[in-house]
Design a protein around this motif. Structure first.
Motif, PDB file in Angstrom:
ATOM      1  N   ARG A 250      40.395  73.923  29.988  1.00 52.20           N
ATOM      2  CA  ARG A 250      40.315  72.426  29.102  1.00 52.20           C
ATOM      3  C   ARG A 250      38.961  71.913  29.186  1.00 52.20           C
ATOM      4  NH1 ARG A 250      45.050  69.466  30.583  1.00 52.20           N
ATOM      5  NH2 ARG A 250      46.738  71.024  31.091  1.00 52.20           N
ATOM      6  N   GLN A 251      37.952  72.550  29.559  1.00 48.61           N
ATOM      7  CA  GLN A 251      36.473  72.066  29.329  1.00 48.61           C
ATOM      8  C   GLN A 251      35.766  72.670  27.782  1.00 48.61           C
ATOM      9  OE1 GLN A 251      34.193  73.789  32.713  1.00 48.61           O
ATOM     10  NE2 GLN A 251      35.589  73.145  33.971  1.00 48.61           N
ATOM     11  N   TYR A 252      36.460  73.803  27.468  1.00 52.87           N
ATOM     12  CA  TYR A 252      35.994  74.321  26.311  1.00 52.87           C
ATOM     13  C   TYR A 252      36.891  73.926  25.118  1.00 52.87           C
ATOM     14  CZ  TYR A 252      38.417  78.774  27.084  1.00 52.87           C
ATOM     15  OH  TYR A 252      39.306  79.752  27.302  1.00 52.87           O
ATOM     16  N   LEU A 253      38.165  73.926  24.918  1.00 55.92           N
ATOM     17  CA  LEU A 253      39.217  73.838  24.272  1.00 55.92           C
ATOM     18  C   LEU A 253      39.163  72.137  23.599  1.00 55.92           C
ATOM     19  CD1 LEU A 253      42.390  75.402  25.657  1.00 55.92           C
ATOM     20  CD2 LEU A 253      41.085  76.162  23.455  1.00 55.92           C
ATOM     21  N   ASN A 254      39.310  72.134  22.466  1.00 60.61           N
ATOM     22  CA  ASN A 254      39.458  70.870  22.009  1.00 60.61           C
ATOM     23  C   ASN A 254      40.348  69.745  22.623  1.00 60.61           C
ATOM     24  OD1 ASN A 254      40.232  68.460  20.038  1.00 60.61           O
ATOM     25  ND2 ASN A 254      39.045  69.143  18.465  1.00 60.61           N
ATOM     26  N   PRO A 255      40.188  68.612  23.061  1.00 61.57           N
ATOM     27  CA  PRO A 255      40.956  67.735  23.918  1.00 61.57           C
ATOM     28  C   PRO A 255      42.267  67.447  23.118  1.00 61.57           C
ATOM     29  CG  PRO A 255      38.634  67.036  24.173  1.00 61.57           C
ATOM     30  CD  PRO A 255      38.643  68.101  22.951  1.00 61.57           C
ATOM     31  N   ARG A 256      42.097  67.528  21.863  1.00 63.64           N
ATOM     32  CA  ARG A 256      43.520  67.353  21.201  1.00 63.64           C
ATOM     33  C   ARG A 256      44.457  68.326  21.319  1.00 63.64           C
ATOM     34  NH1 ARG A 256      42.306  65.433  15.317  1.00 63.64           N
ATOM     35  NH2 ARG A 256      44.468  65.099  15.279  1.00 63.64           N
ATOM     36  N   VAL A 257      43.839  69.530  21.303  1.00 66.04           N
ATOM     37  CA  VAL A 257      44.718  70.795  21.443  1.00 66.04           C
ATOM     38  C   VAL A 257      45.310  71.064  22.918  1.00 66.04           C
ATOM     39  CG1 VAL A 257      44.660  73.403  21.420  1.00 66.04           C
ATOM     40  CG2 VAL A 257      43.438  72.177  19.984  1.00 66.04           C
ATOM     41  N   VAL A 258      44.489  70.662  23.783  1.00 65.03           N
ATOM     42  CA  VAL A 258      45.020  70.211  25.113  1.00 65.03           C
ATOM     43  C   VAL A 258      46.111  69.524  25.356  1.00 65.03           C
ATOM     44  CG1 VAL A 258      44.400  69.964  27.701  1.00 65.03           C
ATOM     45  CG2 VAL A 258      42.622  71.337  26.102  1.00 65.03           C
ATOM     46  N   GLU A 259      45.847  68.145  24.578  1.00 67.54           N
ATOM     47  CA  GLU A 259      46.835  67.086  24.930  1.00 67.54           C
ATOM     48  C   GLU A 259      48.399  67.589  24.096  1.00 67.54           C
ATOM     49  OE1 GLU A 259      49.314  63.786  23.440  1.00 67.54           O
ATOM     50  OE2 GLU A 259      48.356  65.198  22.115  1.00 67.54           O
ATOM     51  N   TYR A 260      47.922  68.409  23.018  1.00 67.73           N
ATOM     52  CA  TYR A 260      49.266  69.024  22.309  1.00 67.73           C
ATOM     53  C   TYR A 260      50.101  69.865  23.372  1.00 67.73           C
ATOM     54  CZ  TYR A 260      52.292  71.879  19.504  1.00 67.73           C
ATOM     55  OH  TYR A 260      53.208  72.640  18.776  1.00 67.73           O
ATOM     56  N   PHE A 261      49.613  70.759  23.861  1.00 68.95           N
ATOM     57  CA  PHE A 261      49.803  71.418  25.127  1.00 68.95           C
ATOM     58  C   PHE A 261      50.720  70.665  26.047  1.00 68.95           C
ATOM     59  CE2 PHE A 261      48.136  75.106  22.686  1.00 68.95           C
ATOM     60  CZ  PHE A 261      48.996  76.063  22.950  1.00 68.95           C
ATOM     61  N   ASP A 262      49.893  69.717  26.708  1.00 66.09           N
ATOM     62  CA  ASP A 262      50.378  69.019  27.840  1.00 66.09           C
ATOM     63  C   ASP A 262      51.556  67.995  27.229  1.00 66.09           C
ATOM     64  OD1 ASP A 262      48.369  69.692  29.594  1.00 66.09           O
ATOM     65  OD2 ASP A 262      47.231  67.918  29.145  1.00 66.09           O
ATOM     66  N   ARG A 263      51.528  67.434  26.105  1.00 72.58           N
ATOM     67  CA  ARG A 263      52.779  66.684  25.681  1.00 72.58           C
ATOM     68  C   ARG A 263      53.960  67.671  25.393  1.00 72.58           C
ATOM     69  NH1 ARG A 263      53.071  65.935  20.375  1.00 72.58           N
ATOM     70  NH2 ARG A 263      50.642  65.868  20.261  1.00 72.58           N
ATOM     71  N   THR A 264      53.716  68.801  24.661  1.00 66.91           N
ATOM     72  CA  THR A 264      54.730  69.639  23.949  1.00 66.91           C
ATOM     73  C   THR A 264      55.454  70.239  25.279  1.00 66.91           C
ATOM     74  OG1 THR A 264      53.514  69.336  22.028  1.00 66.91           O
ATOM     75  CG2 THR A 264      55.248  71.000  22.067  1.00 66.91           C
ATOM     76  N   LEU A 265      54.891  71.085  26.141  1.00 67.18           N
ATOM     77  CA  LEU A 265      55.360  72.028  26.904  1.00 67.18           C
ATOM     78  C   LEU A 265      55.146  71.828  28.328  1.00 67.18           C
ATOM     79  CD1 LEU A 265      53.505  75.009  24.931  1.00 67.18           C
ATOM     80  CD2 LEU A 265      55.908  74.367  24.893  1.00 67.18           C
TER      81      LEU A 265
END
Length: 271
Positions: A250-265
């Motif tokens: 979560r520190q090196y991935l783009n925050p928007r990519v992290v948010e996609y996984f949090d929201r979707t999965l």
């Protein structure tokens, strides 16, 4: 140039009659170790001599991987959503001999087959995710579970939001349009050579180092490993597996990519 797919796993999408036991999968279903022989409905997909029975030591190693995944809320959520009732054991895949696992997804059924290569990773850990680092076998299994969850590429290849967030550019034939330089091709060849020789610790360390280093120039987000370069489906599986297993992801991935996984999965309402 070695195939990018040879650096990762294998995915098969097939069509066949549903198994009766999977007609109405429930969230309480758990992964089950299936014998080498197949049910009649699946005979054409897993009836060859390469499918075999599990040994007690193999089951113990996979049990450890499942326990690692299940130790986190997100890991348990992914297992339940993927709904993969059966794990199978097979010899190394003739078409892709360096594959550690294969996800078979069809019309109403799924299973994951783990190959001999999977068990060559016994005792190996990732050094990039802190001490002691996740087991490489755990990442391999979770990667395949994410493939099963991503049935038909619904969260990856067929999802415009995911493609845009990670920066995958697909060609007319739906293949990944990735500029592969001669130096990059040589690195891919080196990784594949190490894997073929069974030097999996060195191969994985190189995959991680190159993936983190080169993704910064090829994509709008850092990616966990070279495996994510293969295409959207493998990128989805690699990113998802590392969000579950790697505390630093979560520190090196783009925050928007992290948010996609949090929201979707990773939410209770994502199904």
């Amino acid at each position: 140039m070695p195939s990018l797919l040879a650096l990762c796993c294998a995915i098969a999408y097939v069509s066949a009659a549903s198994e009766a036991s999977q007609a109405t999968p429930t969230a309480s279903q758990k992964l089950e170790y299936a014998s080498g022989t197949c049910e009649s409905a699946l005979e054409q997909y897993c009836s060859g001599p390469e499918y075999k029975s599990w040994t007690a030591s193999e089951i113990s190693e996979v049990d450890d991987a499942i326990a690692d995944i299940s130790a986190t809320v997100n890991g348990r959520t992914v297992i339940l959503q993927a709904r993969v009732p059966k794990l199978r054991r097979k010899s190394n895949d003739a078409a892709n001999p360096t594959a550690n696992g294969i996800s078979i997804v069809g019309d109403g059924f799924k299973f994951i087959a783990l190959t001999d290569r999977f068990f060559e990773h016994s005792g190996l850990r990732d050094r990039w995710s802190g001490a002691p680092g996740y087991r490489l076998q755990t990442r391999i299994l979770l990667h395949e579970i994410f493939h099963a969850l991503d049935e038909g590429g619904r969260f990856s290849e067929q999802n415009a939001e995911f493609l845009a967030l990670v920066g995958y550019r697909l060609g007319a034939d739906n293949s990944l349009a990735l500029p592969v330089t001669r130096d990059l091709a040589l690195l891919f060849g080196e990784i594949n050579g190490l894997r073929q020789k069974g030097e999996h610790a060195k191969a994985w360390d190189l995959e991680r180092r190159i993936g983190r280093m080169l993704s910064e120039t090829l994509f709008p987000t850092l990616l966990p490993s070279v495996g994510a370069f293969v295409g959207p489906k493998d990128g989805f599986a690699e990113i998802g597996a590392h969000l579950v297993l790697d505390p630093t992801a979560r520190q090196y991935l783009n925050p928007r990519v992290v948010e996609y996984f949090d929201r979707t999965l990773f939410t209770e309402t994502a199904r």
